[in-house]
Design an enzyme around this catalytic site. Structure first.
Site, short mmCIF file in Angstrom:
data_model
loop_
_atom_site.label_atom_id
_atom_site.label_comp_id
_atom_site.label_asym_id
_atom_site.label_seq_id
_atom_site.Cartn_x
_atom_site.Cartn_y
_atom_site.Cartn_z
NE ARG A 149 7.49 3.27 1.47
CZ ARG A 149 6.47 2.64 2.06
NH1 ARG A 149 5.98 3.12 3.21
NH2 ARG A 149 5.95 1.56 1.54
CE LYS A 173 5.96 4.43 -1.77
NZ LYS A 173 6.40 3.56 -2.88
CG HIS A 242 14.68 3.05 -0.07
ND1 HIS A 242 13.65 3.63 0.64
CD2 HIS A 242 14.11 2.05 -0.78
CE1 HIS A 242 12.51 3.02 0.36
NE2 HIS A 242 12.77 2.04 -0.50
NE ARG A 245 10.63 0.64 2.71
CZ ARG A 245 9.52 0.48 3.42
NH1 ARG A 245 9.50 0.77 4.70
NH2 ARG A 245 8.42 0.02 2.85
CG HIS A 268 5.85 -3.70 1.22
ND1 HIS A 268 6.90 -4.61 1.14
CD2 HIS A 268 6.41 -2.48 0.99
CE1 HIS A 268 8.02 -3.97 0.88
NE2 HIS A 268 7.75 -2.68 0.78
CE1 TYR A 277 14.25 -5.63 0.86
CE2 TYR A 277 11.87 -5.73 0.98
CZ TYR A 277 13.03 -5.00 0.86
OH TYR A 277 12.98 -3.64 0.71
#
Length: 300
Positions: A149, A173, A242, A245, A268, A277
């Site tokens: 990211r 995150k 992004h 990514r 994730h 995806y």
């Protein structure tokens, strides 16, 4: 809202930053969302958090929808409200969470924008001896190599990259750390950048990537440089950080079909986030089918 009720808001935001360690971006959004809910309560004469019920939350969501808020925005505002009430429940201020049963309108799933392998090769096929260009090449190679990211990349320190081991340690995150591989081209580009970095970086600066003034590079600067290089290389599309990514994930999934592996690489928490995806991959297959199958081809 009464002042005593409003006094719980700064306590909640302190809880977000200290205990849940939420990002400044999420904190800013939650502040804005709860401010709008407070305004809604004031308009309807609600003076205390314990006086709010599910119908009032539905009324708030409907009002936001009428005023043009997107389903995704309403979802986030309801999420902020539910998180706040969970905090109030924990503190014994209220006995129920009025937002728990309220659903926002369903948002259309937006497929992330990507560029294909040929476009990526074209974008990265430049060589320069100028310090900023060497830095930008290293940034873009690392983006595509490791699926980072933008926020993760700009926060990298020199100690986070291990060129001998070809890995980078990333703080993602939720303050979760992951270690991801770094490809050969990215290793070469970063090695070149480290030789140039000493000409720009302030003494004692630990940032891996620095700007022209010698301090840590800003997200906005990275965005501008990526877009400029895409234009310079003649891609004909607006490229943002992004997109690397998304392209990283799509290209790996197309080759490996390993959804769990892509989930780990991207960091994730939920595999449902990664499954977007698979839709991209299906789109690619559908185009091949439409172009090749005798019963699918359109008559000329």
């Amino acid at each position: 809202m009464d002042e005593s009720a409003l006094a719980w808001l700064p306590k909640f935001f302190s809880h977000l930053s200290v205990e849940r360690r939420m990002s400044p971006h999420t904190d800013s959004n939650y502040r804005r969302d709860l401010k709008r809910f407070v305004a809604h309560c004031d308009k309807h004469g609600v003076t205390d958090w314990s006086h709010v019920d599910g119908q009032q939350v539905r009324s708030f969501a409907a009002a936001e929808h009428r005023q043009g808020a997107s389903p995704r925005t309403i979802q986030r505002r309801l999420s902020a409200l539910r998180s706040f009430y969970n905090f109030l429940l924990r503190e014994g201020v209220v006995k129920l969470n009025p937002g728990i049963e309220v659903q926002a309108p369903k948002a259309k799933k937006r497929l992330p924008a990507t560029i294909d392998v040929d476009q990526m090769t074209r974008l990265l096929s430049f060589r320069t001896d100028e310090e900023i260009g060497v830095r930008d090449k290293a940034i873009m190679e690392l983006f595509y190599s490791s699926g980072l990211r933008l926020s993760e990349l700009v926060e990298l320190d020199l100690t986070d990259i291990d060129l001998a081991d070809r890995t980078v340690r990333v703080l993602g995150k939720g303050s979760k750390t992951r270690v991801v591989p770094v490809g050969r081209h990215a290793v070469e580009a970063i090695s070149r950048w480290l030789l140039e970095r000493t000409k720009l970086a302030d003494v004692g600066n630990t940032a891996l990537f620095v700007g022209q003034r010698g301090d840590r590079i800003s997200p906005r600067s990275v965005q501008k440089q990526v877009a400029a290089w895409a234009k310079h290389q003649g891609l004909g599309v607006h490229v943002h950080p992004h997109m690397f990514r998304h392209s990283f994930a799509t290209h790996i999934l197309e080759s490996s079909q390993n959804l769990r592996g892509v989930q780990e690489l991207l960091g994730h928490a939920n595999i449902a986030t990664t499954q977007i995806y698979t839709h991209l991959d299906f789109q690619h297959l559908a185009k091949i089918y439409d172009a090749a199958h005798p019963r699918a081809r359109k008559k000329s």
